[in-house]
Design an enzyme around this catalytic site. Sequence first.
Site, PDB file in Angstrom:
ATOM      1  N   GLU A  28      34.441  38.628  62.665  1.00 10.90           N
ATOM      2  CA  GLU A  28      34.792  39.202  63.973  1.00 10.90           C
ATOM      3  C   GLU A  28      36.213  38.857  64.398  1.00 10.90           C
ATOM      4  O   GLU A  28      36.433  37.890  65.131  1.00 10.90           O
ATOM      5  CB  GLU A  28      33.812  38.759  65.065  1.00 10.90           C
ATOM      6  CG  GLU A  28      34.090  39.454  66.400  1.00 10.90           C
ATOM      7  CD  GLU A  28      33.249  38.934  67.554  1.00 10.90           C
ATOM      8  OE1 GLU A  28      33.357  39.505  68.659  1.00 10.90           O
ATOM      9  OE2 GLU A  28      32.493  37.961  67.372  1.00 10.90           O
ATOM     10  N   LYS A  53      32.627  42.911  62.815  1.00  9.10           N
ATOM     11  CA  LYS A  53      32.456  43.176  64.245  1.00  9.10           C
ATOM     12  C   LYS A  53      33.843  43.339  64.838  1.00  9.10           C
ATOM     13  O   LYS A  53      34.638  42.396  64.852  1.00  9.10           O
ATOM     14  CB  LYS A  53      31.686  42.054  64.935  1.00  9.10           C
ATOM     15  CG  LYS A  53      31.442  42.327  66.422  1.00  9.10           C
ATOM     16  CD  LYS A  53      30.425  41.369  67.033  1.00  9.10           C
ATOM     17  CE  LYS A  53      30.214  41.660  68.506  1.00  9.10           C
ATOM     18  NZ  LYS A  53      29.153  40.840  69.121  1.00  9.10           N
TER      19      LYS A  53
END
Length: 295
Positions: free
Chosen positions: A176, A213
């Site tokens: 992420e 993400k």
Amino acid sequence: MNQKQFDVIKNGKGFIAALDQSGGSTPKALALYGVSEASYQTDEEMFDLVHKMRSRIVTSPAFTSDHILGAILFEQTMDRKVEGKYTPDYLWEEKGVVPFLKVDKGLADESDGVQLMKPNPGLDDLLKRANERNIFGTKMRSVVKAANREGIRQVVDQQFEVGKQILAAGLVPIIEPEVDININDKAEAEAILKEEILRELDQLSEDQNVMLKLSIPTEDNFYKELIEHPRVVRVVALSGGYPRAEANDRLRANNGLIASFSRALSEGLNDHQSDEEFNKTLKDSVQQIYDASVS
């Protein structure tokens, strides 16, 4: 790795719920839920209250595998129980929802236009415990605040280095590197980020599969190459501070990108609502996020 869970995440229709607010973000999450800081005096009391909130969400009849593929948990949530079962087991056995765990220890100070993850010397022990608690995958967050190639490369290098440590433990990492939605050079930062991620993905072996993400991109379908990459299980999007309606509209314009929302999922939920009101509000949120994820 649980192959059935892998198939759910890889091929299922739905989104991933982010229920992983940590110590720093918990007071804000509780305040939005209608629980003021005056309601608790200690961290232990605070975490009891946020676990009660999370338990209410996951036990709701609106929270099912019909719309939700997975849920990201905070470390304390992993070790707590819901209706007599450890939370990861409750999610999978009772709801059919795949459990993930937030494993980073927060953000370092900004340098070169980014915030790297803080050192995490206890990660191996945490991954061992995650396996014991039947966790499928992990999540770790960095933040990009400027289109600085050197900084972005540092973020991606760190993310994939730790990701390989997680893969070696038999878990699937969610990489992420969030791009701050408020920066002026967001599109340029995303272009650099995509280049750097593709560089790392192309170096992975066939048995090394990761998730990504990412902030919803400025240009629609900009992450198509990442979504279609053979080493990527799934690409999910964070809401990044957008209100739920706007996050859903932006998500809907990106084919193959699914939600992994936190604030946007819990928006409108309140501790003082009756169960009927709470479940209806959550059901509406889940349906809207699901529709945007599968469009």
